[in-house]
Write a protein that holds these residues in place. Structure first.
Motif, PDB file in Angstrom:
ATOM      1  N   VAL A 144      46.985  41.808  45.349  1.00 34.05           N
ATOM      2  CA  VAL A 144      45.606  41.341  45.501  1.00 34.05           C
ATOM      3  C   VAL A 144      45.125  41.844  46.857  1.00 34.05           C
ATOM      4  O   VAL A 144      45.621  41.412  47.890  1.00 34.05           O
ATOM      5  N   THR A 167      49.946  34.585  47.156  1.00 34.37           N
ATOM      6  CA  THR A 167      50.499  35.765  46.478  1.00 34.37           C
ATOM      7  C   THR A 167      51.883  36.088  47.009  1.00 34.37           C
ATOM      8  O   THR A 167      52.279  37.252  47.099  1.00 34.37           O
ATOM      9  N   LEU A 215      39.643  38.578  44.150  1.00 42.25           N
ATOM     10  CA  LEU A 215      40.259  38.611  42.820  1.00 42.25           C
ATOM     11  C   LEU A 215      39.771  39.781  41.964  1.00 42.25           C
ATOM     12  O   LEU A 215      40.542  40.361  41.194  1.00 42.25           O
ATOM     13  N   LEU A 255      41.123  40.080  38.159  1.00 41.83           N
ATOM     14  CA  LEU A 255      41.156  38.640  37.867  1.00 41.83           C
ATOM     15  C   LEU A 255      39.797  38.032  38.208  1.00 41.83           C
ATOM     16  O   LEU A 255      38.982  38.644  38.894  1.00 41.83           O
ATOM     17  N   SER A 256      39.584  36.825  37.726  1.00 45.64           N
ATOM     18  CA  SER A 256      38.341  36.141  38.057  1.00 45.64           C
ATOM     19  C   SER A 256      38.649  34.740  38.551  1.00 45.64           C
ATOM     20  O   SER A 256      39.679  34.150  38.209  1.00 45.64           O
ATOM     21  N   GLU A 291      39.068  32.239  35.725  1.00 49.45           N
ATOM     22  CA  GLU A 291      40.391  32.207  35.080  1.00 49.45           C
ATOM     23  C   GLU A 291      41.391  31.438  35.951  1.00 49.45           C
ATOM     24  O   GLU A 291      42.162  30.615  35.450  1.00 49.45           O
ATOM     25  N   LEU A 292      41.365  31.714  37.255  1.00 56.02           N
ATOM     26  CA  LEU A 292      42.284  31.009  38.157  1.00 56.02           C
ATOM     27  C   LEU A 292      41.986  29.518  38.184  1.00 56.02           C
ATOM     28  O   LEU A 292      42.894  28.689  38.246  1.00 56.02           O
ATOM     29  N   VAL A 332      48.381  32.855  37.746  1.00 51.37           N
ATOM     30  CA  VAL A 332      48.482  33.975  36.813  1.00 51.37           C
ATOM     31  C   VAL A 332      49.736  34.761  37.196  1.00 51.37           C
ATOM     32  O   VAL A 332      49.927  35.103  38.359  1.00 51.37           O
TER      33      VAL A 332
END
Lengths: 179, 735
Positions: B374, B482, B536, B541-542, B545-546, B552
């Motif tokens: 990320v 992360t 993200l 990624l969004s 979603e998180l 994730v």
């Protein structure tokens, strides 16, 4: 009808008290009280020692003295899984059950009724494990039907050495400790 | 009878239609929120990640009718595997803690008097910004030092980098794991990192030196430890105390404190002398093995016997046991390793034993962790600091690769190599974390400004000029997690409930302060959601979603040699450095050597300290759930010693150290589980800050007794197990 019990692997348990705290939040056990606890038993002389750490609670006995001694019928064995429960409305807080329990598993809730572990029946009825079992980071606790020979708890008891607490009390406890 | 009358009251209340939750008279750790779940309750599950320690397990919090109820592990999370530790489960108590800071505070009179004026955020931040601007003008931006702990410090660190100071430090280095990471870097070219890259689950033999897994509740490691024990792994524990892990060990070695390096050298001597080491691994990847083998030849088990108190036969047998299971033998590197001042060399010795066993990169040894890529937020470059960091002048500690808290303290006291005039402290109670409280207090008194951001009125907050109350993790967003581990993952911390008072999240504090310091250019985002989205999106990624999933997990990549990962050693030689030219060039032992440490004088015991599973450092003792599980610490003393001293289990004593510093009263735990030459207590108790009402005056503080410390010449870490205490009986609780 099931006959629920627990099998606890003391080799895995580190006594971290996650079970104790999960019970407090799940069941909103008031400050100053707890339905489960940790016992550490040490024997020998330094440095030749052995130690067993156990998570303990109501044993949901097959012969529960707390039920037979209850004057109002508040303490009872329920139908779904033969879990020993207390009907809060019927309980008069006389403490006979506290005195009769060889495991000291009961206390009087500040709201006036005898309280103790319910095996999280509200979760078990929904197909979940009790909170203590579900959170345990060492996965040392197993919950299931002792009458079902195929259940995980039955299979563990068939294959591993185990003991129960105070068998001499004659209450036929349903929590077993693997050693 | 009182009980009956209460029940009558309840029945009347219920009859009148009042909710039983409101009628309860039970003392609750959750304020006025009480009572078991009922059918029809409105439940909401919000994923986030935990902040009760640095492990950052992904969790799912459940609210009931809008009130915080419980927190469980997120099953998708590689760290928690769906199960939190007791602190994580008790995280609910961080929100309900009645000792929380509620509003910004400015010191009323003298520093340390703990007397405050409540102010608005605008007043507090305006005051801080004004004083920092004056400091910058007079002394330069480098005169500001930032102390932090944990991921919550990220945004403030960003603000202070933009401000222009290079003095950014954390006690997690020089007071904790720094020596370990240096020892491993010198040997393998890479450190052990956090969460540790240890494949405990698959170890067939696990060796723990003073590293008490199970009491030290690093979630994934404890879970894997239980898995290893369950799978029948051979556990070897060397510890002056019969730890929980010792209770599960095949071999328990009751080692004399301070002699672990001697045991490690003797193990190496046996592994090499008996030809038990991994010859193939050493031949392919070893540098300087012949010189190393010659250097360790004198350190026989017979030599180690009088040093460590361990029988030569036991040393040989455990070395052979390790060799039998290699490469799936893991000699655990530990985490809190600042013990004796030669800790980087001891950690290097641990690395070398692992090297002999060929466990680096192997299943059951040390894996190669994988992280989710990320990208960082595309900020403008930071201004170039005019002066180098102040903590390590002229590279006095040549292998220090992160800032030294003790170096900042020293510079604050001496004004050299340049003055430090302000400390900004985030989420670390420096008075309990750094050795020698008096030095810390003198340094604070020399400052023009100290700001503390905390969730409770800790000891360090009590000495601040301005205190800023932070929202607890359940009320805020933080940066993405992360960390590299077994699987690449990214997890999100997001608010579950609102802050109860005037607390604010760190990102807001960092941004508002930056705006007042004229650093708008470094805050192109207005809300943290914008920041998170911006990070993200390039990773595919969004935030939505998180927010929904909490974590994730990316596809599995090879993390061991067995899975196809290549062995690489980014050392100067490109190999495992059995002999270290780097160390030789700086005048240090190229192969670790044992040097005896001073021993306690007659009547004194070595003071050892450690962790309990329900507390983190000194920051959780007011959490009502965790305080109830462990309200105070005890001093572990060998049962024979207690008897001979005319004392008994449960008696209160004071500990008095070699410099005459006396602890608060602490109860004795008379136990067979410890040697006779040391005493042990759990760190984090003995609080003195009066605002910590639930815990103040309970138990004793090891930090108070750690007046002496031994600085590691390689990297500046502070060895803290070098203090001796005697017992002063008859210490009843103070009136």
């Amino acid at each position: 009808m099931a006959r629920f019990g627990m099998v606890i692997d003391t080799a895995r348990c580190v006594g971290c008290m996650d079970c104790v705290i999960a019970c407090k939040t799940e069941n909103q056990v008031p400050e100053g009280f707890h339905r489960d606890w940790i016992t550490t038993e040490v024997s020998g002389r330094f440095p030749t020692l052995s130690m067993e750490i156990r998570t303990e609670r109501c044993n949901h006995c097959d012969e529960p003295p707390c039920v037979t001694c209850c004057p109002t019928g508040a303490s009872h064995v329920e139908e779904f899984g033969r879990i020993v429960l207390v009907n809060h409305e019927q309980c008069i807080g006389c403490k006979a059950c506290l005195a009769s329990c060889p495991y000291d598993a009961r206390f009087v809730h500040p709201d006036g009724y005898a309280d103790k572990c319910t095996f999280c029946i509200h979760r078990v009825e929904a197909g979940q494990d009790p909170a203590c079992v579900a959170v345990c980071p060492t996965r040392c606790m197993h919950f299931g039907d002792l009458d079902d020979p195929q259940s995980e708890v039955s299979r563990l008891l068939q294959s591993r050495r185990h003991h129960a607490l105070l068998p001499e009390a004659g209450t036929r406890p349903r929590i077993f400790y693997l050693s | 009878m009182a009980i009956l009358s209460r029940r009558r009251f309840l029945k009347i209340g219920a009859g009148a239609g009042a909710a039983a939750t409101l009628g309860s008279r039970a003392p609750s750790w959750a304020g006025d929120f009480f009572g078991p779940a009922r059918p029809g309750d409105r439940l909401e599950r919000v994923p986030t990640y935990c902040d009760l320690c640095f492990w950052k397990c992904a969790a799912i919090a459940t609210t009931r009718n809008g009130r915080l109820w419980k927190i469980e592990g997120n099953p998708e999370d590689p760290l928690s595997r769906g199960r939190l530790c007791p602190r994580g489960t008790g995280g609910v108590g961080a929100y309900y803690d009645t000792d929380r800071l509620r509003t910004p505070l400015v010191r009323r009179r003298n520093r340390g008097e703990d007397e405050w004026v409540e102010v608005t955020w605008d007043e507090a931040l305006g005051e801080i910004a004004g004083r920092l601007q004056r400091l910058k003008a007079e002394h330069g931006p480098e005169a500001l030092a930032f102390f932090s702990h944990g991921i919550g410090g990220n945004f403030l660190k960003h603000t202070f980098k933009a401000f222009g100071t290079p003095n950014l430090v954390a006690p997690s280095y020089a007071q904790c794991r720094g020596p370990r990471d240096v020892g491993f870097q010198l040997t393998f070219g890479e450190d052990v990192a956090t969460p540790e890259r240890t494949d405990i689950a698959n170890a067939r033999c696990l060796v723990l030196l003073g590293s008490h897994l199970g009491e030290n509740m690093h979630n994934s490691q404890v879970q894997e430890f239980a898995d290893a024990v369950g799978a029948g792994a051979s556990v070897i524990v060397a510890d002056p105390r019969f730890s929980v892990a010792a209770g599960k060990a095949k071999h328990y070695l009751p080692i004399k404190p301070g002699t672990d390096l001697a045991l490690l050298l003797a193990w190496m001597n046996v592994l090499v002398g008996e030809g038990l080491y991994d010859r193939e691994f050493v031949a392919a990847h070893g540098h300087g093995f012949e010189a190393f083998a010659a250097a360790i030849a004198p350190w026989t088990p017979e030599w180690a016997f009088p040093v460590t108190g361990l029988e030569p036969a036991a040393i040989r047998e455990t070395a052979r046991e390790m060799a039998r299971h290699r490469p799936a033998t893991l000699v655990h590197p530990g985490r809190h390793v600042t013990w004796y001042g030669d800790d980087a060399q001891r950690s290097r010795a641990i690395a070398l034993v692992n090297a002999l066993l060929g466990s680096w990169g192997r299943r059951g040894g040390f894996f190669f962790p994988a992280s989710f890529e990320v990208p960082k937020y595309p900020y403008p470059p930071y201004p170039h600091a005019g002066r180098p960091p102040v903590d390590n002048p002229d590279g006095r500690y040549p292998f220090a690769d992160l800032g030294l808290t003790n170096g900042i303290r020293e510079a604050t006291l001496s004004g050299r190599p340049y003055p430090i005039k302000a400390w900004f402290v985030y989420a670390t109670n420096l008075l309990q974390a750094l050795p020698n409280q008096e030095e810390t207090l003198r340094a604070i008194q020399a400052l023009d400004l100290m700001v503390v951001v905390d969730v409770v009125p800790s000891e360090i907050a009590g000495w601040a000029d301005v205190v800023l109350p932070e929202s607890v993790y359940l009320e805020r967003y933080d940066d993405l997690n992360t960390e590299a581990f077994r699987e690449p993952f990214v997890s999100l911390r997001q608010p579950v409930v609102e802050s109860p008072d005037d607390q604010r999240p760190n990102w807001w504090i960092a941004r508002e302060l930056a705006l007042r310091l004229g650093l708008e250019a470094w805050y192109p985002w207005r809300t943290v959601e914008e920041y998170l989205e911006a990070r993200l999106a390039p990773a595919g990624l969004s935030l939505a979603e998180l927010k929904r999933r909490g974590v994730v997990v990316g596809p599995h990549r090879p993390i061991t040699v067995e899975e196809g990962h290549a062995l690489e050693f980014p050392t100067p030689s490109g190999k495992v450095e059995f002999w270290s030219n780097q160390l030789a060039e700086h005048g240090f032992d190229p192969v670790p050597r044992y040097t005896p440490h001073p021993e306690p004088p007659p009547g004194y015991f070595r003071l050892l300290f450690g962790r309990a599973p329900v507390h983190t450092f000194s920051r959780t003792q007011t959490n009502p759930l965790l305080a109830e599980a462990m309200p105070e610490n005890e001093v572990w003393i060998n049962a024979d010693v207690v008897r001979r001293s005319g004392l008994a289990n449960g008696d209160a004593v004071r500990l008095v150290n070699q410099d005459g510093v006396e602890s608060a009263p602490i109860r004795i735990k008379a136990t067979e589980r410890i040697r006779t030459d040391c005493v042990y207590l759990v760190h984090g108790f003995g609080h003195t800050a009066k605002g910590l009402r639930r815990t103040v005056g309970r138990g004793a503080s090891d930090a108070q007794l750690i007046t002496r410390y031994a600085v590691d010449p390689l990297m500046g870490g502070t060895g803290m197990n070098v203090n001796f205490v005697t017992l002063r009986a008859g210490a009843g609780k103070e009136a």
